[in-house]
Scaffold this motif. Structure first.
Motif, PDB file in Angstrom:
ATOM      1  N   PHE A   1       0.838  -1.205   0.000  1.00 41.33           N
ATOM      2  CA  PHE A   1       0.000   0.000   0.000  1.00 41.33           C
ATOM      3  C   PHE A   1       0.871   1.254   0.000  1.00 41.33           C
ATOM      4  O   PHE A   1       0.633   2.217  -0.734  1.00 41.33           O
ATOM      5  N   LEU A   2       1.926   1.258   0.848  1.00 45.59           N
ATOM      6  CA  LEU A   2       2.800   2.423   0.921  1.00 45.59           C
ATOM      7  C   LEU A   2       3.531   2.653  -0.389  1.00 45.59           C
ATOM      8  O   LEU A   2       3.727   3.795  -0.833  1.00 45.59           O
ATOM      9  N   MET A   3       3.968   1.537  -1.041  1.00 44.66           N
ATOM     10  CA  MET A   3       4.647   1.686  -2.323  1.00 44.66           C
ATOM     11  C   MET A   3       3.709   2.264  -3.380  1.00 44.66           C
ATOM     12  O   MET A   3       4.104   3.090  -4.204  1.00 44.66           O
ATOM     13  N   THR A   4       2.445   1.858  -3.338  1.00 46.95           N
ATOM     14  CA  THR A   4       1.461   2.394  -4.289  1.00 46.95           C
ATOM     15  C   THR A   4       1.255   3.886  -4.079  1.00 46.95           C
ATOM     16  O   THR A   4       1.221   4.681  -5.034  1.00 46.95           O
ATOM     17  N   VAL A   5       1.135   4.294  -2.809  1.00 45.56           N
ATOM     18  CA  VAL A   5       0.959   5.718  -2.498  1.00 45.56           C
ATOM     19  C   VAL A   5       2.180   6.512  -2.941  1.00 45.56           C
ATOM     20  O   VAL A   5       2.081   7.615  -3.504  1.00 45.56           O
ATOM     21  N   SER A   6       3.381   5.957  -2.710  1.00 46.33           N
ATOM     22  CA  SER A   6       4.610   6.658  -3.115  1.00 46.33           C
ATOM     23  C   SER A   6       4.660   6.838  -4.631  1.00 46.33           C
ATOM     24  O   SER A   6       5.068   7.884  -5.151  1.00 46.33           O
ATOM     25  N   GLY A   7       4.233   5.793  -5.355  1.00 44.30           N
ATOM     26  CA  GLY A   7       4.221   5.897  -6.816  1.00 44.30           C
ATOM     27  C   GLY A   7       3.275   6.966  -7.309  1.00 44.30           C
ATOM     28  O   GLY A   7       3.595   7.746  -8.226  1.00 44.30           O
ATOM     29  N   LEU A   8       2.081   7.039  -6.695  1.00 44.24           N
ATOM     30  CA  LEU A   8       1.114   8.065  -7.088  1.00 44.24           C
ATOM     31  C   LEU A   8       1.645   9.462  -6.807  1.00 44.24           C
ATOM     32  O   LEU A   8       1.487  10.393  -7.605  1.00 44.24           O
ATOM     33  N   CYS A   9       2.315   9.603  -5.649  1.00 47.38           N
ATOM     34  CA  CYS A   9       2.881  10.912  -5.307  1.00 47.38           C
ATOM     35  C   CYS A   9       3.972  11.308  -6.299  1.00 47.38           C
ATOM     36  O   CYS A   9       4.091  12.473  -6.713  1.00 47.38           O
ATOM     37  N   ALA A  10       4.796  10.342  -6.728  1.00 48.14           N
ATOM     38  CA  ALA A  10       5.872  10.629  -7.672  1.00 48.14           C
ATOM     39  C   ALA A  10       5.304  11.076  -9.017  1.00 48.14           C
ATOM     40  O   ALA A  10       5.806  12.007  -9.666  1.00 48.14           O
ATOM     41  N   ILE A  11       4.233  10.395  -9.463  1.00 50.93           N
ATOM     42  CA  ILE A  11       3.602  10.772 -10.736  1.00 50.93           C
ATOM     43  C   ILE A  11       3.035  12.181 -10.664  1.00 50.93           C
ATOM     44  O   ILE A  11       3.176  13.006 -11.591  1.00 50.93           O
ATOM     45  N   LYS A  12       2.413  12.489  -9.531  1.00 47.26           N
ATOM     46  CA  LYS A  12       1.818  13.812  -9.370  1.00 47.26           C
ATOM     47  C   LYS A  12       2.896  14.890  -9.373  1.00 47.26           C
ATOM     48  O   LYS A  12       2.751  15.956  -9.996  1.00 47.26           O
ATOM     49  N   MET A  13       4.008  14.646  -8.669  1.00 40.39           N
ATOM     50  CA  MET A  13       5.092  15.621  -8.598  1.00 40.39           C
ATOM     51  C   MET A  13       5.725  15.828  -9.977  1.00 40.39           C
ATOM     52  O   MET A  13       6.098  16.957 -10.349  1.00 40.39           O
ATOM     53  N   SER A  14       5.853  14.754 -10.740  1.00 40.95           N
ATOM     54  CA  SER A  14       6.438  14.909 -12.077  1.00 40.95           C
ATOM     55  C   SER A  14       5.541  15.767 -12.965  1.00 40.95           C
ATOM     56  O   SER A  14       6.009  16.564 -13.781  1.00 40.95           O
ATOM     57  N   GLY A  15       4.232  15.646 -12.799  1.00 40.65           N
ATOM     58  CA  GLY A  15       3.310  16.471 -13.578  1.00 40.65           C
ATOM     59  C   GLY A  15       3.435  17.930 -13.219  1.00 40.65           C
ATOM     60  O   GLY A  15       3.392  18.815 -14.072  1.00 40.65           O
ATOM     61  N   ILE A  16       3.598  18.227 -11.916  1.00 43.64           N
ATOM     62  CA  ILE A  16       3.740  19.627 -11.482  1.00 43.64           C
ATOM     63  C   ILE A  16       5.023  20.226 -12.057  1.00 43.64           C
ATOM     64  O   ILE A  16       5.049  21.372 -12.537  1.00 43.64           O
ATOM     65  N   ARG A  17       6.108  19.461 -12.036  1.00 46.92           N
ATOM     66  CA  ARG A  17       7.384  19.957 -12.563  1.00 46.92           C
ATOM     67  C   ARG A  17       7.296  20.229 -14.079  1.00 46.92           C
ATOM     68  O   ARG A  17       7.861  21.185 -14.610  1.00 46.92           O
TER      69      ARG A  17
END
Length: 345
Positions: A323-339
């Motif tokens: 579950f934590l790995m899934t949340v981390s992946g979603l956060c990484a995708i979101k941050m890449s979109g902001i950048r």
């Protein structure tokens, strides 16, 4: 032709003899004998050969409403696990015994013990034992098997209580002496013609003597001695956790989930965990060391309850990590979109 006939006859007789021998071989005999004192003896002509190591006996014990029904196992029968359960609503007494070794050793008879019924004052009271449904069960390789058994039960079991009795005997002795009165009268005459009369009276009093002898015979009931043993150990887990681990272990091993687990202590310091189904039938009995959580089932197979608990916790941790790995992946995708948006601007 005659030769073929004789061969056919011989084969038919041979098959008949083999069938008769097999029929005799599978016939078994089991009997429960209960005398007037409530002592139970189980006899079996096959239990020793079958290496039976777990049994359950069911009886109905009817007595007074406020009486306490218990069971005292024969002290000369060395059994590792022995216990009982009494249901006051159904009057059903369940007696069970289990060991890693066969219960019947070089004998067709097994002394079980005696039913004990006492009132609130600790005195023996009368009771009646009758046959219950499914009176005898054996466990073959973790499977409960109902056994057809002959029952020889004394109709009514009565134990007389000892009362204190006092007998008093009184003996009375009376001595009487009659009352005697003696009167003496003397008359004298003087010159002055005066008459003087003197009267002397003697009186005896009646005397009564009473002797009382009291004889007292007292019969006193024997005192009831209760021995309580307290054992303090550092258990690997709480009783509830050990029961939960046992249920999961049995389910993982046999594919059947027990309905409940009951834990009791034994005289050697081990824990006995009885697993039952929804009909209160015993599925298995685990004998566990409370400090390590390791022990055996009724068939002598090793049981490691901490390993069961760790496996359960491991599954939880694996699920949490995923579950934590899934949340981390979603956060990484979101941050890449902001950048990317900032870069385009």
């Amino acid at each position: 032709m005659l030769k073929k006939f004789l061969i056919g006859t011989f084969v038919a007789l041979s098959l008949s003899v083999v069938h008769s021998v097999n029929t005799l071989a599978v016939e078994t005999y089991d009997k429960i004998n209960i005398d007037e004192s409530g002592f139970i003896i189980l006899s079996s002509d096959h239990a020793e050969d079958d290496r039976i190591n777990t049994i359950q006996i069911n009886l109905k014990v009817e007595t007074e409403d406020d009486a306490e029904v218990s069971f005292e196992f024969d002290p000369e029968t060395d059994i590792k696990v022995a216990g009982f359960r009494y249901d006051t609503e159904t009057d059903l007494l369940n007696i069970y015994m289990s060991d890693s070794q066969p219960l019947f050793s070089d004998s067709e008879f097994l002394n079980i013990g005696a039913v004990s019924v006492k009132d609130t004052a600790g005195e023996d009271v009368s009771y009646t034992i009758t046959e219950a449904e499914e009176p005898l069960k054996y466990i073959y390789n973790n499977a409960v098997t109902d056994i057809d058994v002959d029952m020889d039960i004394a109709t009514t079991t009565t134990t007389a209580t000892s009362d204190t009795t006092t007998i008093t005997t009184t003996t009375t002795t009376t001595t009487s002496q009659p009352t005697t009165t003696t009167t003496t009268t003397a008359t004298s005459t003087t010159t002055s013609e005066t008459t003087v009369t003197t009267t002397e009276t003697t009186t005896s009093t009646t005397t009564t003597t009473t002797t009382t002898t009291t004889t007292t015979k007292t019969t006193t009931a024997k005192p009831v001695t209760t021995q309580t043993t307290t054992t303090t150990t550092k258990n690997i887990a709480s009783d509830d956790e050990l029961c939960e681990w046992s249920i999961k272990n049995y389910n993982d091993t046999n594919g059947i989930r027990p309905d409940s687990a009951e834990i009791t202590g034994t005289k050697d310091g081990s824990y006995e965990i009885t697993l039952t189904d929804e009909d209160n039938n015993i599925l298995d009995i685990y004998v566990i060391n409370p400090e390590t959580g390791v022990g055996t089932d009724s068939a002598g197979n090793e049981v490691n309850l901490p390993q069961t608990g760790k496996n359960s916790m491991k599954n939880v941790l694996v699920a949490t990590g995923a579950f934590l790995m899934t949340v981390s992946g979603l956060c990484a995708i979101k941050m890449s979109g902001i950048r990317r948006k900032k870069h385009e601007q």
